[in-house]
Write an enzyme that holds these catalytic residues in place. Sequence first.
Site, PDB file in Angstrom:
ATOM      1  N   PHE A 160       0.821  -1.217   0.000  1.00 21.00           N
ATOM      2  CA  PHE A 160       0.000   0.000   0.000  1.00 21.00           C
ATOM      3  C   PHE A 160       0.852   1.263   0.000  1.00 21.00           C
ATOM      4  CE2 PHE A 160       0.828  -0.208   4.519  1.00 21.00           C
ATOM      5  CZ  PHE A 160       0.744   1.090   4.980  1.00 21.00           C
ATOM      6  N   LYS A 161       2.111   1.152   0.397  1.00 22.34           N
ATOM      7  CA  LYS A 161       2.983   2.329   0.444  1.00 22.34           C
ATOM      8  C   LYS A 161       3.155   2.964  -0.936  1.00 22.34           C
ATOM      9  CE  LYS A 161       3.753   1.068   4.733  1.00 22.34           C
ATOM     10  NZ  LYS A 161       5.018   0.859   5.406  1.00 22.34           N
ATOM     11  N   ASP A 162       2.943   2.183  -2.000  1.00 25.50           N
ATOM     12  CA  ASP A 162       3.095   2.724  -3.352  1.00 25.50           C
ATOM     13  C   ASP A 162       2.118   3.862  -3.634  1.00 25.50           C
ATOM     14  OD1 ASP A 162       5.199   1.094  -4.318  1.00 25.50           O
ATOM     15  OD2 ASP A 162       3.801  -0.565  -4.645  1.00 25.50           O
TER      16      ASP A 162
ATOM     17  N   THR B 208       7.992   0.195   3.367  1.00 23.50           N
ATOM     18  CA  THR B 208       8.261   1.595   3.034  1.00 23.50           C
ATOM     19  C   THR B 208       9.554   1.734   2.238  1.00 23.50           C
ATOM     20  OG1 THR B 208       7.032   2.525   4.896  1.00 23.50           O
ATOM     21  CG2 THR B 208       8.798   3.861   4.001  1.00 23.50           C
TER      22      THR B 208
END
Length: 466
Positions: free
Chosen positions: A111-113, A144
Site C-alpha cells: 500500500f505504500k506505493d 516503506t
Amino acid sequence: MRYISTRGEAPALGFEDVLLAGLASDGGLYVPESLPHFSVEEIRSWRGLPYSELAFNIMYPFVDDAIPADEFRTMLKETYQGFSHDAVAPLVQLDTNEWVMELFRGPTLAFKDFALQLLGRLLDYVLEKRKQHVVIMGATSGDTGSAAIEGCRHCEHVDIFILHPHERVSEVQRRQMTTVLGDNIHNIAVRGNFDDCQRMVKESFGDQSFLGGKTQLAAVNSINWARIMAQIVYYFQASLALGGPDRSLAFSVPTGNFGDIFAGYLAKKMGLPISQLVIATNRNDILHRFMSGNKYEQHQLEHTLSPSMDIMVSSNFERLLFDLHGRDGALVKDLLERAQKGPVSIEDYRWRHARKLFDSDAVDDKGTCDTIREIYERNEYLLDPHTAIGVRAARNCRRDASVPMVTLGTAHPAKFPDAIAEAGLSVKPQLPPHMADLFEREERCTVLDNDLSSVQAFIASHWKLA
C-alpha cells in the site's frame, strides 16, 4: 493551506516546506490548520471517476497554490497508471458485506506505493523548482523502503538512505530494496529493530549538523504529511464502490505506525460516512492496549510473521492525540515526554470520545496463520499475514453486520512465503512478472551497528555531493 506542528512550537509552513521538512523543528508532526469538508452531494458526484481524478478532488485542497492544478493532475495520472489493475484499488468480496481492498497493485506490491510513487514526483517538482538537493533518510519495517526507493530512485536531486532492521524483514522485502543499484541509493541494515531505526531518523532530523550544512534531510516515512494525504483517497474509493456516501462503511486496518488508519480518521472528518475503524495489530500491541484499556505503555518489541507491523513506537498516533487534546501542542508534548518514562493514560472523556469510532484487536501468529488457512480453504483467496490480521480483527470487532466491512489489503502474499507455509498451505504465491528474477539479482547493502553516530557518518560520507 498552512500546516502546524502537533507540539505547538514550530512555525506554520506551506505545503512545499512541509513536504521537505518531514518532522517539525519542535519534534512534532505537521497537520493542516484546517481540513477541507465535502458534502454528501459532492462526494456522490464523484461516482465513476477514474482513481487519479478522485485523488485530485480530495488532495488538491491540501496542495493548493503550491503546484498548478494541471501539473498536479498529470502527476496523479502518471502515478496510478503504473498500477497493475485498472481499478487501482480493486475490492474482493470474502463474505456477505465483507471485503478486502487490494492496495498492493503498485510496483512494489504494498500500500505504500499509493503515497510514495506520488511523493517522488512531488519531490522532483519542488526540488527542480528550487534548484535544491536533499538527502532522504527513512526507516522501514519492510515495505516503506522498497516503495520509497522505487518512487524516488529517478529523482535527480535526491540521495536515498533507507534503514531496515538486520534480518528482521522478509527476504522478498529485503531484496526489493537491496537489488536496486543506483548511485544515489543506499541500504543500511541496522543491528537492531525498527524502533531503533525510526529513532535514528527522528534524532537525525532534530539535529542535521552531521551533514555539515551542505544539504538537508527529507522524509519518506509517514511522518511526512504527503504520505497521509495520499492514503485518504482509497477510503473514498471504497465507499463510492459500495454505496457511499448514502451508507456508512466500516474499515479494518492492519497498522503499526498508525498512518494508514489515521488517513481513514481524516476521511471521516472530511465528510465520508465511516461508522467504525478497527485498529488491527500483532503481538506488538501498544495501540490495542491503549484503545481497549486507555493505557499507553511500551513493551519489548517482538519479531512476528507480520514484520511490517513489528513497531512499538507508533509515530502517527501523535497526530490523533493532538486532536483528542483539542489541538493543544503543550499537552501533547507533556504526554509524550511522560510516555518515554513509563505508562500513561489520557483523561477518560478523551479516551471515550476516541472509542466512539475506534475499536482494536491484537492477533498473534497462530491467529494469523489460522486466518490465512481458513480464508484460502473457504474462498481460494490468499491473504498476506498483515491483511489476515486485519480480517481476523474485523470479524472479532465488527459492530454491525449490515454495514459493509472493508479490510485494507496492505501487501501481496508473495512477499511473505514463510508465513503462507507456516499456515500449512502448499500453495506458493508467485511474484509478478516484473519481479520474477528477484532472487537472481545482485544485492548491495551495508550492515551497521545500532549506533547513531556510525549511521550518520556513513550518510555524511556517501551522499552525492559529500
